[in-house]
Scaffold this motif. Sequence first.
Motif, PDB file in Angstrom:
ATOM      1  N   GLN A 260     -12.268  35.262  36.304  1.00 57.62           N
ATOM      2  CA  GLN A 260     -12.183  34.028  37.085  1.00 57.62           C
ATOM      3  C   GLN A 260     -11.274  34.199  38.304  1.00 57.62           C
ATOM      4  O   GLN A 260     -11.564  33.683  39.389  1.00 57.62           O
ATOM      5  CB  GLN A 260     -11.665  32.898  36.196  1.00 57.62           C
ATOM      6  N   VAL A 261     -10.183  34.936  38.140  1.00 54.96           N
ATOM      7  CA  VAL A 261      -9.268  35.168  39.254  1.00 54.96           C
ATOM      8  C   VAL A 261      -9.935  36.025  40.324  1.00 54.96           C
ATOM      9  O   VAL A 261      -9.856  35.722  41.523  1.00 54.96           O
ATOM     10  CB  VAL A 261      -7.968  35.828  38.754  1.00 54.96           C
ATOM     11  N   LEU A 262     -10.603  37.092  39.901  1.00 50.99           N
ATOM     12  CA  LEU A 262     -11.275  37.963  40.862  1.00 50.99           C
ATOM     13  C   LEU A 262     -12.381  37.217  41.604  1.00 50.99           C
ATOM     14  O   LEU A 262     -12.541  37.372  42.817  1.00 50.99           O
ATOM     15  CB  LEU A 262     -11.851  39.184  40.141  1.00 50.99           C
TER      16      LEU A 262
ATOM     17  N   THR B 263      -7.965  28.916  47.092  1.00 51.74           N
ATOM     18  CA  THR B 263      -6.515  28.910  47.223  1.00 51.74           C
ATOM     19  C   THR B 263      -5.873  29.234  45.873  1.00 51.74           C
ATOM     20  O   THR B 263      -6.535  29.224  44.828  1.00 51.74           O
ATOM     21  CB  THR B 263      -6.012  27.545  47.694  1.00 51.74           C
ATOM     22  N   LEU B 264      -4.566  29.482  45.931  1.00 48.08           N
ATOM     23  CA  LEU B 264      -3.836  29.757  44.695  1.00 48.08           C
ATOM     24  C   LEU B 264      -3.970  28.595  43.719  1.00 48.08           C
ATOM     25  O   LEU B 264      -4.211  28.795  42.527  1.00 48.08           O
ATOM     26  CB  LEU B 264      -2.359  30.015  45.024  1.00 48.08           C
ATOM     27  N   GLU B 265      -3.827  27.381  44.222  1.00 50.38           N
ATOM     28  CA  GLU B 265      -3.906  26.204  43.356  1.00 50.38           C
ATOM     29  C   GLU B 265      -5.298  26.049  42.758  1.00 50.38           C
ATOM     30  O   GLU B 265      -5.445  25.670  41.583  1.00 50.38           O
ATOM     31  CB  GLU B 265      -3.530  24.946  44.139  1.00 50.38           C
TER      32      GLU B 265
ATOM     33  N   ARG C 270      -8.783  26.692  37.974  1.00 50.27           N
ATOM     34  CA  ARG C 270      -9.993  27.318  37.426  1.00 50.27           C
ATOM     35  C   ARG C 270      -9.681  28.190  36.220  1.00 50.27           C
ATOM     36  O   ARG C 270     -10.444  28.214  35.247  1.00 50.27           O
ATOM     37  CB  ARG C 270     -10.643  28.156  38.530  1.00 50.27           C
ATOM     38  N   SER C 271      -8.562  28.892  36.259  1.00 47.65           N
ATOM     39  CA  SER C 271      -8.253  29.881  35.227  1.00 47.65           C
ATOM     40  C   SER C 271      -7.391  29.342  34.099  1.00 47.65           C
ATOM     41  O   SER C 271      -7.372  29.918  33.003  1.00 47.65           O
ATOM     42  CB  SER C 271      -7.548  31.079  35.853  1.00 47.65           C
ATOM     43  N   GLY C 272      -6.650  28.275  34.359  1.00 47.74           N
ATOM     44  CA  GLY C 272      -5.744  27.762  33.344  1.00 47.74           C
ATOM     45  C   GLY C 272      -4.399  28.461  33.321  1.00 47.74           C
ATOM     46  O   GLY C 272      -3.531  28.127  32.511  1.00 47.74           O
TER      47      GLY C 272
END
Length: 333
Positions: free
Chosen positions: A220-222, A230-232, A237-239
């Motif tokens: 999910q991060v990738l 954005t970071l937020e 999305r990832s928790g």
Amino acid sequence: MEVIFMNRLSRMSDQNEEHAQLWIGEEEGEWHLGWTRYEEGDRVDAIWYDGSSWDELLHVYRHQLAIQMGEGYRPLLQGLFHENDDLKSRSYGGQRLHCYSELYGNEGLYMDLCIWRRKRAASDRKAPYFIATNRLLRLISAFVPQSIDELMQLPGVGENKASEYGAEWLELTNGLERSTSFPLEWVYTVLKEQEYESWLYKQREQKYKQELDRFTTRKQVLEGMKEGHTLEEIVNRSGLSRRELIELLETLDLEGYDTDCLLDAELAVMPEEEQEAVWSAYEELGDTFLKPVLHKVYGGEKPGGSNLEQVYERLRMIRIRFRRHTETEQNAG
């Protein structure tokens, strides 16, 4: 769809043998993982995975198979995809004691021990697991030791633990009735092999679930970075927490993934001269600890009324770039 792998599994239930099949198929570059169970002539199909990632399929495979083996299913072909890793090496000793304690422990005593641990951790200002692990408390609750000698026969209790906490544990166990005795060799014959194996696979299920969760989060991060989130947005999305995400970004950057777009966007609100001051502080003080860099750049007060955690967040993001730059220079030299 072409089926490229299939394994048959079975288990005994109420004197009847139940059968199932686990299969992997491929169609136009997409992988499919499924489970088919047969019961009284009926066929029940379940799809565990559809997608293009073989690595993700393997994570789902191991987790789902561990669930089924924990429920008593055993494969016709064993040892595939690591589902039987370490079972032989873990068949004796402490693992059986842990199994018995989790299946047959005294829940009331276990809760009393947990309450004791929480109070002791607060008074000692330590994390509870430094005092005693859940597994150790389970062992005490199941075997109810009533002397220091008996206590030290439990895995995880050495002289230091016994001298520091033993008297308090024995205050909770002394006087309680127990149906078992020390030494504990009897566990190895009393514990049924089937329930022990099922317990082992439950441990595997938890392990593979954690691995699957880490894989999914990483994916999910990738994907979020690739899509320009954005970071937020990636946090939502990832928790992950923001700090956990930045720590993962450090790992991904070391592995060669491009984190620059995300770092650029997050650091755009930070003045260039401030970023240069942080960089210079890393060059002078090193990048192991953040607090000296914070004091070097900002003095003893938080800059501009900013939240301190936000400041540390930016220090970590600049450190990602600094470490990459330093490694590149070292490799070039």
